[in-house]
Scaffold this active site. Structure first.
Site, mmCIF file in Angstrom:
data_model
loop_
_atom_site.group_PDB
_atom_site.id
_atom_site.type_symbol
_atom_site.label_atom_id
_atom_site.label_comp_id
_atom_site.label_asym_id
_atom_site.label_seq_id
_atom_site.Cartn_x
_atom_site.Cartn_y
_atom_site.Cartn_z
ATOM 1 N N GLY A 11 -1.722 35.702 41.586
ATOM 2 C CA GLY A 11 -3.183 35.735 41.508
ATOM 3 C C GLY A 11 -3.784 35.472 42.872
ATOM 4 N N ILE A 16 -9.075 30.839 43.480
ATOM 5 C CA ILE A 16 -8.184 29.702 43.785
ATOM 6 C C ILE A 16 -7.185 30.111 44.857
ATOM 7 C CG2 ILE A 16 -6.467 28.092 42.853
ATOM 8 C CD1 ILE A 16 -7.894 28.284 40.152
ATOM 9 N N ARG A 98 -8.482 32.888 20.566
ATOM 10 C CA ARG A 98 -7.590 32.002 21.309
ATOM 11 C C ARG A 98 -6.134 32.475 21.228
ATOM 12 N NH1 ARG A 98 -5.775 27.018 20.017
ATOM 13 N NH2 ARG A 98 -5.153 25.711 21.793
ATOM 14 N N ASN A 105 -1.252 35.909 27.847
ATOM 15 C CA ASN A 105 -0.625 35.128 28.907
ATOM 16 C C ASN A 105 0.871 34.962 28.694
ATOM 17 O OD1 ASN A 105 -2.501 34.141 31.066
ATOM 18 N ND2 ASN A 105 -3.743 33.825 29.226
ATOM 19 N N GLN A 112 7.267 36.708 34.387
ATOM 20 C CA GLN A 112 7.419 35.929 35.619
ATOM 21 C C GLN A 112 8.588 34.948 35.508
ATOM 22 O OE1 GLN A 112 3.616 34.395 36.959
ATOM 23 N NE2 GLN A 112 2.726 36.441 37.090
ATOM 24 N N GLY A 130 -2.318 28.609 36.244
ATOM 25 C CA GLY A 130 -3.065 29.531 35.378
ATOM 26 C C GLY A 130 -3.092 29.043 33.937
ATOM 27 N N ASN A 131 -4.250 29.088 33.326
ATOM 28 C CA ASN A 131 -4.426 28.560 31.958
ATOM 29 C C ASN A 131 -4.067 29.578 30.880
ATOM 30 O OD1 ASN A 131 -5.289 25.966 32.560
ATOM 31 N ND2 ASN A 131 -7.285 26.777 33.205
ATOM 32 N N ASP A 159 -7.293 17.191 36.892
ATOM 33 C CA ASP A 159 -7.851 16.245 35.922
ATOM 34 C C ASP A 159 -7.639 14.805 36.414
ATOM 35 O OD1 ASP A 159 -8.259 18.438 33.942
ATOM 36 O OD2 ASP A 159 -6.077 18.480 34.036
ATOM 37 N N HIS A 187 -3.512 20.242 29.607
ATOM 38 C CA HIS A 187 -4.628 20.526 30.526
ATOM 39 C C HIS A 187 -5.670 21.324 29.749
ATOM 40 C CE1 HIS A 187 -7.022 21.683 33.902
ATOM 41 N NE2 HIS A 187 -6.784 22.959 33.693
#
Lengths: 327, 327
Positions: A11, A16, A98, A105, A112, A130-131, A159, A187
């Site tokens: 990314g 980021i 969700r 993902n 990956q 990455g979330n 956090d 997270h």
């Protein structure tokens, strides 16, 4: 000059990534005498923009940047990588459930994980930013059976830093005076920022703030900080996320040292009665490319409840993508 | 801990500011043991966004960030400042003539010069990044009569680094092997990137590349690099500009050392037959908060022509805002 270390960033053309690459190339990840080769992964439509970022990296004339390469193929971008920062992920699109997000993902991170398994250095250290970071990390880890599960971590350091800053502000001290605070679990908004064992200037944090502030203000404001940043900046946290990624990885590689802990999403070994195998954020000590979960803390009833709540979410996420997790 | 140093940044909510602040707060400007107080200036409509950036600075839990303050008043943002990075400027709007642009910026930089004159540390070091940087710097300097003109500089370090990278790529070496190259004149398309005195791996650069490549490829590509970045990234150079600002100021404060030179827009003393008083980019040596213009170089006829061409533009810019320059 030392031989260069290969650092991969996914990314890399995102916000980021843009905040991260220049700090890595200037020596803030690996130190001021360690050359680095950057291998950057992007999706095909973002390769042109990534080309522009690479032009800017060249335009910095960094002494430590030995080489920089771009690819849309994980097998290329992870070749011989020693430090992998998995920043890119699929954001939630309009009308996306969700479960759809988790699956989209899961597809990315299973590819990956397999690529890391096949082509990365056998000593690679992986940080998933990455979330949904914990579950993405679990998927990558489970798709890399030839690597040690301990080589995969997820980021809760942002956090952790946010929680330190909130507590320091509340008691009117500098953030560097806050120690032994941690983030438990996922997270996400279920995370548990815990000050039960925290010290401020050597005093127990619990003596300095009241319980109502912790439950009604501190915990929700850490959990919801990402949304507050978006509201104020009109864009999501980029520079602070990049900073946390650097600190997570730097501490892991070089050791955080001392009595303090850092929060890291790591593979549970059942510590604190958590579910083994989940990527769960614990208070950790790091030395020389290893991490150890803090073991001495006692957990009260209120903490236990919050720790199990965030764990329940992690179990639910895992179960939603179970068909993509190799046995 | 040392007492903190006050660093002011203008245009702090912009893209260069965003790339700059986190590197300063992490110690890359002043060193790993020097605490910093950031005083950030923005125009009133950008203060909300700046608030979001400040939230992110807090969320990094930087050990070295002693305090961070925001204001839309230069008198507040420059109070006791020791290092002033003037990044914000008025960009060219649709239908805006070059003269209008110069005047709009002259208004901004005369106010900021007066504020520096009145409230900054008597030892302040000023770097102007916002374009037109040289002439903006001249205006700020002339509006700060109680400060030494040598305390004001304009940034050509990004051009310098770009030129190093272009030459290194051409001769297939690492950028760190290129020395004694410089940018003359204005930070604009008339600038003269000069390799006449440059060395690569100890050899004269002129022996490694031919004159046609220098005039037809190298010079125009350095002059037009900003536009090439915008085309590739879809956004202007931010991280590489921020990096150059850090390197310019760090070298000025701590010394660049050795035989090499750095390019800085500084107040001409007539060196190399340039017009005294103009903010002109020269090859400089820096030591301990001072700069000295390299004096030993001989200038050929071709270089002289290019140096006078960019000077003519600077004179024209100066004359266009002359009514705003106090005698």
């Amino acid at each position: 000059m030392k031989p260069p270390v290969v650092v991969s960033v996914t990314g890399a053309a995102g916000q980021i990534g843009y905040a991260l690459l220049f700090r890595i190339a200037s020596g803030q990840l690996l130190g001021p005498d360690q050359p680095v080769i950057l291998k950057l992964l992007e999706i095909t439509p973002a390769l042109d923009a990534l080309g522009g970022v690479i032009m800017e990296l060249h335009d910095c004339a960094f002494d430590l940047l030995a080489d920089v390469q771009a690819s849309d193929d994980a097998q290329v971008a992870f070749a011989d990588t020693e430090v992998a920062l998995l920043v890119g992920s699929r954001p939630r699109g309009p009308g996306m459930e969700r479960k759809d997000l988790l699956e989209a993902n899961a597809a990315i991170f299973s590819v990956q994980g397999r690529a890391l398994d096949q082509v990365a250095s056998r000593d690679v250290r992986v940080l998933v930013v990455g979330n949904p970071a914990n579950t993405n990390c679990l998927i990558a880890q489970r798709n890399a059976p030839s690597l040690n599960p301990r080589q995969f971590t997820a980021m809760t350091r942002l956090d952790h830093n946010r929680a330190k800053a909130q507590l320091a502000e509340k008691v009117s001290t500098h953030v560097s005076r806050v120690t032994r605070l941690c983030i438990w679990g996922n997270h996400s908004a279920t995370q548990y920022p815990d000050i039960t064992n925290a010290s401020v200037d050597g005093r127990a944090a619990g003596e300095l703030v009241d319980a109502a502030w912790v439950s009604d203000t501190f915990i929700p404001s850490v959990q919801q900080r990402g949304a507050a940043i978006i509201k104020a900046r009109g864009a999501s946290s980029a520079a602070s996320a990049a900073n946390a990624a650097i600190e997570h990885m730097r501490d892991w590689l070089s050791g955080s040292g001392g009595e303090d802990v850092v929060s890291m999403g790591v593979c549970s070994d059942g510590s604190f009665d958590t579910e083994p195998g989940l990527i769960y954020s614990f208070p950790c000590h790091t030395t020389d490319c290893e991490w150890q979960i803090e073991q001495s803390w006692s957990i009260g009833e209120e903490s236990r409840k919050r720790m199990m709540l965030t764990q329940a979410e992690l179990i639910e996420e895992r179960d939603a993508v179970r068909h993509l997790l190799p046995e």
